[in-house]
Design an enzyme around this catalytic site. Structure first.
Site, PDB file in Angstrom:
ATOM      1  N   ASN A 130     -12.872  -1.053   4.338  1.00 36.20           N
ATOM      2  CA  ASN A 130     -11.624  -1.777   4.544  1.00 36.20           C
ATOM      3  C   ASN A 130     -10.455  -0.793   4.541  1.00 36.20           C
ATOM      4  OD1 ASN A 130      -9.662  -3.905   4.637  1.00 36.20           O
ATOM      5  ND2 ASN A 130     -11.204  -5.275   3.832  1.00 36.20           N
ATOM      6  N   TRP A 131      -9.382  -1.111   3.844  1.00 37.65           N
ATOM      7  CA  TRP A 131      -8.166  -0.285   3.938  1.00 37.65           C
ATOM      8  C   TRP A 131      -8.250   0.986   3.094  1.00 37.65           C
ATOM      9  CZ3 TRP A 131      -6.419   0.541  -0.866  1.00 37.65           C
ATOM     10  CH2 TRP A 131      -6.806  -0.388  -1.841  1.00 37.65           C
ATOM     11  N   ASP A 136     -13.868 -11.287  12.409  1.00 37.06           N
ATOM     12  CA  ASP A 136     -12.889 -10.666  11.519  1.00 37.06           C
ATOM     13  C   ASP A 136     -13.162  -9.176  11.336  1.00 37.06           C
ATOM     14  OD1 ASP A 136     -10.662 -10.536   9.813  1.00 37.06           O
ATOM     15  OD2 ASP A 136     -11.886 -10.879   8.036  1.00 37.06           O
ATOM     16  N   GLY A 149      -1.172 -11.190   9.039  1.00 35.48           N
ATOM     17  CA  GLY A 149      -1.088 -12.636   9.274  1.00 35.48           C
ATOM     18  C   GLY A 149      -2.131 -13.111  10.272  1.00 35.48           C
ATOM     19  N   ARG A 180       0.791  -1.229   0.000  1.00 35.35           N
ATOM     20  CA  ARG A 180       0.000   0.000   0.000  1.00 35.35           C
ATOM     21  C   ARG A 180       0.824   1.282   0.000  1.00 35.35           C
ATOM     22  NH1 ARG A 180      -2.293  -2.753   3.760  1.00 35.35           N
ATOM     23  NH2 ARG A 180      -3.416  -4.396   2.746  1.00 35.35           N
ATOM     24  N   ASN A 225      -8.112  -8.339  13.716  1.00 34.62           N
ATOM     25  CA  ASN A 225      -8.978  -9.365  14.289  1.00 34.62           C
ATOM     26  C   ASN A 225      -8.178 -10.375  15.108  1.00 34.62           C
ATOM     27  OD1 ASN A 225      -8.379  -9.974  11.213  1.00 34.62           O
ATOM     28  ND2 ASN A 225      -8.370 -11.924  12.298  1.00 34.62           N
ATOM     29  N   CYS A 284      -7.660 -17.289  -3.137  1.00 35.69           N
ATOM     30  CA  CYS A 284      -6.960 -16.757  -4.303  1.00 35.69           C
ATOM     31  C   CYS A 284      -7.740 -16.952  -5.599  1.00 35.69           C
ATOM     32  CB  CYS A 284      -5.594 -17.422  -4.461  1.00 35.69           C
ATOM     33  SG  CYS A 284      -4.416 -16.927  -3.198  1.00 35.69           S
ATOM     34  N   THR A 329       1.996  -5.609   4.142  1.00 34.07           N
ATOM     35  CA  THR A 329       1.340  -4.984   2.990  1.00 34.07           C
ATOM     36  C   THR A 329       1.146  -3.482   3.192  1.00 34.07           C
ATOM     37  OG1 THR A 329      -0.841  -5.472   3.934  1.00 34.07           O
ATOM     38  CG2 THR A 329       0.078  -7.087   2.392  1.00 34.07           C
TER      39      THR A 329
HETATM   40 CA    CA Z   1      -8.641 -10.295   8.877  1.00 31.14          CA
END
Ligand code: CA
Length: 702
Positions: free
Chosen positions: A413-414, A325, A197, A137, A280, A625, A181
């Protein structure tokens, strides 16, 4: 005449010296320059645009009256088609951008000409440790260097002028499934980096390193570890005093515990503190993680640390005892707002759980929490007196399955949210998602090797009638943080937002539309859009070179936000790229991606039991994926219904079990999956390849 020659020579020398002195040193960003970033809109020197994280620019050459004239200025193709989530930085005419697989480019910000490139040579098989594609990012630029993290857990410093490595440090235990990330945060000669992770076996922490040497200065662990040991870090005292009493049993520290800080590391210069957004729990399911009880600090929290020492200051936990999560790693915006007639120093935050929070950043006390999704099943509100959510009965799926809205894809989210101080509004993308949660029917066992450790039931199929995706469209909203009121909301799906003084909101609209769009900030009216062509989810930025304003965004596939939210219409993989616009830009965009290759079908008789067994194994090993065929192919990995290996059992085994394509990031699964499972997966995917529904999604509009 003779006497004049040296004088001319001297003048030329002085001119050259003058030119050299006028040209700033590469990457000349220091603390003072970061502090005044908002008043220097020609540059974008820090992630977030300024230290407040407003993603706002006072440039208005491009504005609501002329945005229809926006055209491509230049594009630059990267060498990977994986998801691009990077927010570029622009410092004195040079753009620094990271890409998937943790590569870095320095480009001329006016022309796109490459100045240098750096490839940390990630072993591709490490990509399996990234839950949601091998994204990056962004970087930080500071005092002539470029700092960034890598998918395999390194933090690297490069010379900003040459791209040569100055130092590299392994920040994570290499034997566990950590990844990096997020962008590092650099302040006062320290570079602070977190990691991801939390889906696997990570115990979250953030570390500050000396920018000059890469030497560790302090580390803060975000959840407690083995009670028989101490970390001998600055987090020891608050973990034992505040956090440990909120955890139960021994699974959490054996499984990792989670709480990873994989995105937001925010510096608040007014209070000289760092605000960390934490992730989370590991495993997700609190029933297994902590015997179903306790707040489990510091999961899903905003955590304030002293910027110099890393010492604990305060925390605000958005989801006590989280079990869905619902991480709180989303980007933050700090501001001083007038609330009830009084100026309040606040941090604004929209985590996954569907609320928009305004928190007093002097003490972590909640000021307001506004629901921003239409569908929410887990809570009826947030108690402003205690700061705790009011959870609905059954939401913790202790006894029966529970349809969670919003789902783990998150209401937010991000992706950047932006704040325009003139309109007083915050602009952010909101996802309407859901997910069926079921308590695992067998005791939780933490596993390694890139398998998600969530403590949920995957061994029995979901009820096909269960709602896993609702039909409410995703949207772009403008929220008044003082009134706690959504001012406007328009359908949109995709990426982070940029707000400008031109009364504009710029946003990439994800995979399905594959364009960059401009909305009017006051009412959300769509003013302009341009097919890129590619998925666009990264945060757009703006800057100025030579009197011309540019808008730039990294384009490429969809990443985690659309992973479970539908990626129909995606074409064949094509290289990610930097796409830059200006008024009356006339550059030619690359052609659309090729159509997808055909679905591979054979005439074998498929046993129903094998197809069902294959589906369960597919969900376990493949889905994150490769997506969920036949309805939702993934924007991350290849659509394996179209793989030539599908029709050849030996080739299939070589790839799926033995790792014949591990050099491309497709690891072999023989340490976890049985040969029967691998063959059953082939049956399941072949069954999906024969499904007539695929005809409606092959190829797509681009
Ligand atoms: Ca998560």
């Amino acid at each position: 005449m003779k006497a004049r020659i040296p004088l001319v020579g001297l003048a030329a020398c002085l001119l050259l010296l003058g030119a050299a002195a006028d040209r700033p040193r590469a990457g000349a960003v220091d603390d003072a320059r970061m502090l005044r970033a908002a008043s220097d809109p020609t540059n974008w020197v820090v992630n977030g645009g300024d230290l407040e994280g407003r993603h706002y620019s006072s440039l208005d050459q491009i504005n609501e009256t002329n945005v229809s004239r926006l055209g491509p200025a230049w594009t630059f193709d990267f060498d990977t088609w994986r998801t691009q989530e990077s927010e570029p930085l622009v410092v004195d005419g040079v753009m620094y951008v990271t890409t998937a697989w943790s590569k870095v480019y320095a480009l001329d910000a006016a022309t796109g000409k490459q100045l240098w490139a750096f490839d940390p040579a990630i072993p591709k098989e490490r990509g399996v440790n990234a839950c949601c594609d091998v994204v990056n990012r962004g970087a930080a630029v500071y005092k002539g260097r470029v700092y960034f993290g890598t998918i395999d857990g390194r933090l690297i410093a490069l010379d900003a002028r040459t791209g040569k490595q100055a130092w590299s440090v392994q920040t994570t235990p290499p034997d566990r499934a950590y990844s990096i990330t997020g962008a590092p945060r650099v302040i006062k000669d320290k570079v602070i980096i977190g990691n991801g992770g939390g889906e696997f076996d990570a115990r979250g922490f953030v570390t500050a390193y000396d920018t000059a040497t890469g030497k560790k200065v302090w580390r803060f662990y975000l959840v407690p570890g083995d009670p028989a040991k101490r970390d001998h870090e600055v987090s020891d005292e608050p973990l034992e005093r505040l956090a440990r009493p909120t955890w139960f049993g021994d699974t959490y520290y054996k499984a990792g515990g989670g709480g990873t800080a994989w995105n937001a590391i925010h510096y608040d210069p007014e209070l000289d503190q760092i605000l960390i957004g934490t992730g989370n729990g590991t495993p997700w399911n609190q029933f297994y993680r902590s015997q179903g009880k306790g707040d489990n600090l510091f999961l899903c929290s905003i955590l304030a640390l002293d910027a110099n020492t890393g010492k604990y200051r305060w925390h605000y936990q958005e989801n006590p005892g989280e079990t869905w999560d619902y991480n709180a790693t989303q980007p933050m915006i700090t501001a001083t707002l007038t609330i009830d007639g009084k100026p309040r120093k606040v941090v604004m935050h929209a985590p996954k759980n569907g609320f928009f929070y305004v928190v007093d950043r002097t003490n972590g006390k909640l000021i307001s929490a506004t629901k921003i999704v239409e569908a929410m099943t887990w809570a009826s509100g947030v108690d402003l007196a205690t700061g705790r959510p009011i959870e609905k009965p059954g939401a913790r799926y202790e006894k029966t399955s529970f349809a969670l809205y919003p789902g783990p894809a998150g209401a937010h989210n991000w992706h950047a949210m932006s704040y325009n101080p003139a309109t007083g509004l915050v602009y952010l993308p909101v996802g309407e998602s859901s997910y069926m949660f079921q308590n695992a029917s067998t005791p939780f066992v933490s596993r390694k090797g890139g398998v998600i450790n969530d403590g949920l039931e995957h061994k029995k199929p979901m009820d096909p009638a269960a709602p896993t995706q609702i039909s409410v469209p995703d949207k772009l909203i403008a929220i008044d943080p003082v009134a706690g009121r959504i001012v406007w909301s328009v359908p949109s799906q995709g990426g982070g937002t940029l707000a400008t003084a031109g009364n504009l909101i710029i946003q990439g609209r994800g995979v399905a539309l594959g364009d960059l769009a401009a909305f009017r900030a006051t009412d959300g009216k769509l003013l302009w859009s341009r097919h890129v062509p590619n998925g666009v989810v990264a945060n757009p930025i703006t800057y100025m070179v030579g009197g011309t304003q540019y808008i730039a965004v990294a384009a490429g596939r969809g990443g985690s936000s659309t992973q479970f939210a539908g990626a129909n219409g995606i074409g064949a993989p094509s290289f990610g790229r930097m796409v830059v616009f200006r008024l009356d830009g006339k550059a030619v965009l690359p052609p659309d991606p090729q159509p997808l290759p055909p679905v591979q079908r054979d005439n074998r008789v498929l046993a129903r039991a094998s197809v069902i067994k294959g589906q369960l194994a597919y969900v376990e090993y493949c889905i994150r994926c490769h997506g969920a065929p036949p309805v939702r192919p993934s924007p991350i990995g290849p659509d394996i219904r179209r793989s030539q290996f599908l029709l050849d059992p030996d080739a299939w085994k070589a790839v799926v079990m033995e790792g014949a394509l591990s050099h491309q990031g497709m690891v072999g699964w023989k340490s976890l999956a049985t040969p029967e499972e691998a063959e059953a997966i082939r049956d399941y995917v072949q069954d999906a390849a024969r499904d007539t529904r695929q005809a409606t999604v092959s190829g797509g509009p681009h």
